[in-house]
Enzyme design. Structure first.
Site, mmCIF file in Angstrom:
data_model
loop_
_atom_site.group_PDB
_atom_site.id
_atom_site.type_symbol
_atom_site.label_atom_id
_atom_site.label_comp_id
_atom_site.label_asym_id
_atom_site.label_seq_id
_atom_site.Cartn_x
_atom_site.Cartn_y
_atom_site.Cartn_z
ATOM 1 N N LYS A 1 68.570 35.163 21.675
ATOM 2 C CA LYS A 1 69.114 35.242 20.308
ATOM 3 C C LYS A 1 69.661 33.876 19.886
ATOM 4 O O LYS A 1 69.798 32.968 20.717
ATOM 5 C CB LYS A 1 70.202 36.308 20.252
ATOM 6 N N ARG B 1 82.395 48.031 19.819
ATOM 7 C CA ARG B 1 81.695 47.258 18.811
ATOM 8 C C ARG B 1 80.557 48.162 18.328
ATOM 9 O O ARG B 1 80.750 48.915 17.400
ATOM 10 C CB ARG B 1 81.208 45.937 19.440
ATOM 11 N N TYR C 1 91.264 8.342 13.832
ATOM 12 C CA TYR C 1 92.032 9.119 12.854
ATOM 13 C C TYR C 1 93.261 9.744 13.498
ATOM 14 O O TYR C 1 93.194 10.243 14.629
ATOM 15 C CB TYR C 1 91.172 10.254 12.288
ATOM 16 N N MET D 1 83.432 12.439 12.492
ATOM 17 C CA MET D 1 82.189 13.107 12.091
ATOM 18 C C MET D 1 80.967 12.559 12.833
ATOM 19 O O MET D 1 80.112 13.317 13.280
ATOM 20 C CB MET D 1 81.989 12.979 10.579
HETATM 21 C C1 LIG Z 1 74.187 38.382 23.803
HETATM 22 C C2 LIG Z 1 73.936 39.641 24.524
HETATM 23 C C3 LIG Z 1 73.614 39.627 25.890
HETATM 24 C C4 LIG Z 1 73.612 38.353 26.700
HETATM 25 O O1 LIG Z 1 74.933 37.936 26.901
HETATM 26 P P1 LIG Z 1 75.285 36.694 27.870
HETATM 27 O O2 LIG Z 1 76.728 36.755 28.061
HETATM 28 O O3 LIG Z 1 74.844 35.472 27.123
HETATM 29 O O4 LIG Z 1 74.496 36.895 29.101
HETATM 30 C C5 LIG Z 1 73.317 40.823 26.497
HETATM 31 N N1 LIG Z 1 73.349 41.996 25.810
HETATM 32 C C6 LIG Z 1 73.669 42.044 24.504
HETATM 33 C C7 LIG Z 1 73.701 43.353 23.809
HETATM 34 C C8 LIG Z 1 73.971 40.880 23.822
HETATM 35 O O5 LIG Z 1 74.286 40.932 22.527
#
Ligand SMILES: *Cc1c(COP(=O)(O)O)cnc(C)c1O
Length: 364
Positions: free
Chosen positions: A35, A130, A252, A300
């Site tokens: 993802k 969630r 800065y 930046m």
């Molecule tokens: C992002 C995600 C993972 C992978 O999580 P990591 O901590 O990066 O291994 C697995 N399952 C779900 C449902 C996720 O959203």
């Protein structure tokens, strides 16, 4: 000439990490989680390194289609499932497996007439609060799903709230109790559970961050026992040097004051490249192969480093911001975040190249 900053993606590192997952969860199949454009590495770039995964998991329908267009024929899982009726059509056309975490998604599938049945992963909220059906509702949700004409195989999945720092048995127990009488393949483990909770491995594991060599806890020390390789190197060069007298300040906000005469290197990398602005004085960085520290505030387009340990480093000296020697987790920890965020935030303006390594013997 472009600015000297660049990122390099190492496919052999991902292959190595994927093999490590397979060795660690040796009786499980692997959903490689890619993802967020493969955690910032680029789906198309890393795709050749995924040949040994059993499936690919991601969130975005567009990303799923890209994976199919690249020629991936094994399963593709949408981790958040579908959002509207048109998505069912996309899932059907590209043979996507969809997560179903609520009744609205069941209703979308119920209303659909796909050419082929769509495989789902029915998601339980085992305590993360969630996404997912609560344990007490889960068997009924399963029964409703199994009545839907459009649904094919039903896998059972859940996600851990704190696999990275300890106690997850309570969530596994919830899951096992609520699924005791249900058939279907199980999938529970993110990266942390792959590394540290063999009890959660089950039929499929879902590692993300460890494929890229970053620690699930955000702390490099915690993955010491696992030879994970860094999949991304962010490097740049020194573009200027300043000699400070004791009492002078840098950058800065004048947050760093030299306590003695010292040389400061100016690195072509700033927060607009994805380097965290919160990285404080002391954040590790490698200059000319020598470990030193960021000093003063990250701006930046530039940051400043202490050249005391590498006094010969001048303009043009090589800088590793993160990679195999300075782990992204170290920079993240110093900056109050986790490697995930830094990898995902690599800015578009940073040129990226691919170190293809050995071509995999396994065709996709
Ligand atoms: C992002 C995600 C993972 C992978 O999580 P990591 O901590 O990066 O291994 C697995 N399952 C779900 C449902 C996720 O959203």
């Amino acid at each position: 000439m472009p600015r000297p900053i660049s990122a390099r993606i190492h496919l052999d590192a991902i292959r190595n990490n994927l093999r490590l997952v397979k060795r660690t969860a040796s009786s499980s199949r692997v959903w490689a989680v890619i993802k967020a454009n493969a955690y910032g590495h680029g789906i198309e770039r890393i795709f050749p390194a995924l040949a040994e995964a059993n499936g690919i998991a991601l969130l975005d329908l567009d990303e799923a289609v890209r994976v199919r267009e690249l020629g991936w024929t094994k399963p593709v899982l949408l981790l958040e499932g579908i959002f509207e009726p048109a998505d069912v059509e996309t899932a059907d056309r590209h043979r996507l497996t969809v997560t179903v975490h609520c009744d609205d998604q069941l209703a979308l599938l119920k209303a659909a007439r796909p050419r082929e049945r769509i495989d789902i992963q029915l998601k339980m909220n085992s305590g993360m609060n969630r996404l997912g059906f609560r344990p007490g509702e889960f068997a009924r949700a399963w029964a409703r799903a199994s009545d839907v004409e459009a649904i094919g195989a039903i896998g059972l999945m859940s996600h851990f709230a704190n696999a990275d720092d300890g106690e997850i048995d309570w969530q596994i127990d919830e899951f096992d109790a609520a699924t005791r009488d249900l058939p279907g393949e199980r999938s529970l483990s993110n990266s942390a559970a792959v590394l540290w909770h063999a009890r959660a491995h089950r039929d499929w594991v879902r590692p993300g961050t460890i494929l890229y060599g970053a620690s699930p806890t955000g702390c490099a020390r915690h993955i010491k026992g696992f030879p994970l390789a860094a999949a991304m190197t962010l490097s740049s060069r020194i573009i200027g040097v300043q000699s400070l007298a004791a009492g002078e300040t840098v950058g800065y906000g004048r947050t760093f004051t030299a306590d003695r005469a010292m040389k400061i290197g100016v690195v072509a990398c700033g927060y607009a490249d994805g380097y965290p602005r919160h990285a404080p004085t002391g954040t590790p960085v490698m200059v000319d192969g020598v470990r030193t520290r960021v000093v003063g505030r990250v701006s930046m387009d530039m940051l400043t480093v202490d050249l005391t340990p590498c006094p010969d480093a001048g303009t043009g000296a090589q800088v590793e911001l993160w990679g195999e020697r300075i782990r992204v987790d170290e920079v993240a920890e110093s900056s109050g975040t986790i490697g995930y965020e830094l990898m995902c935030a690599l800015a578009r303006r940073v040129p990226v190249s691919v170190d293809a390594g050995v071509t995999s013997a396994h065709p996709v």
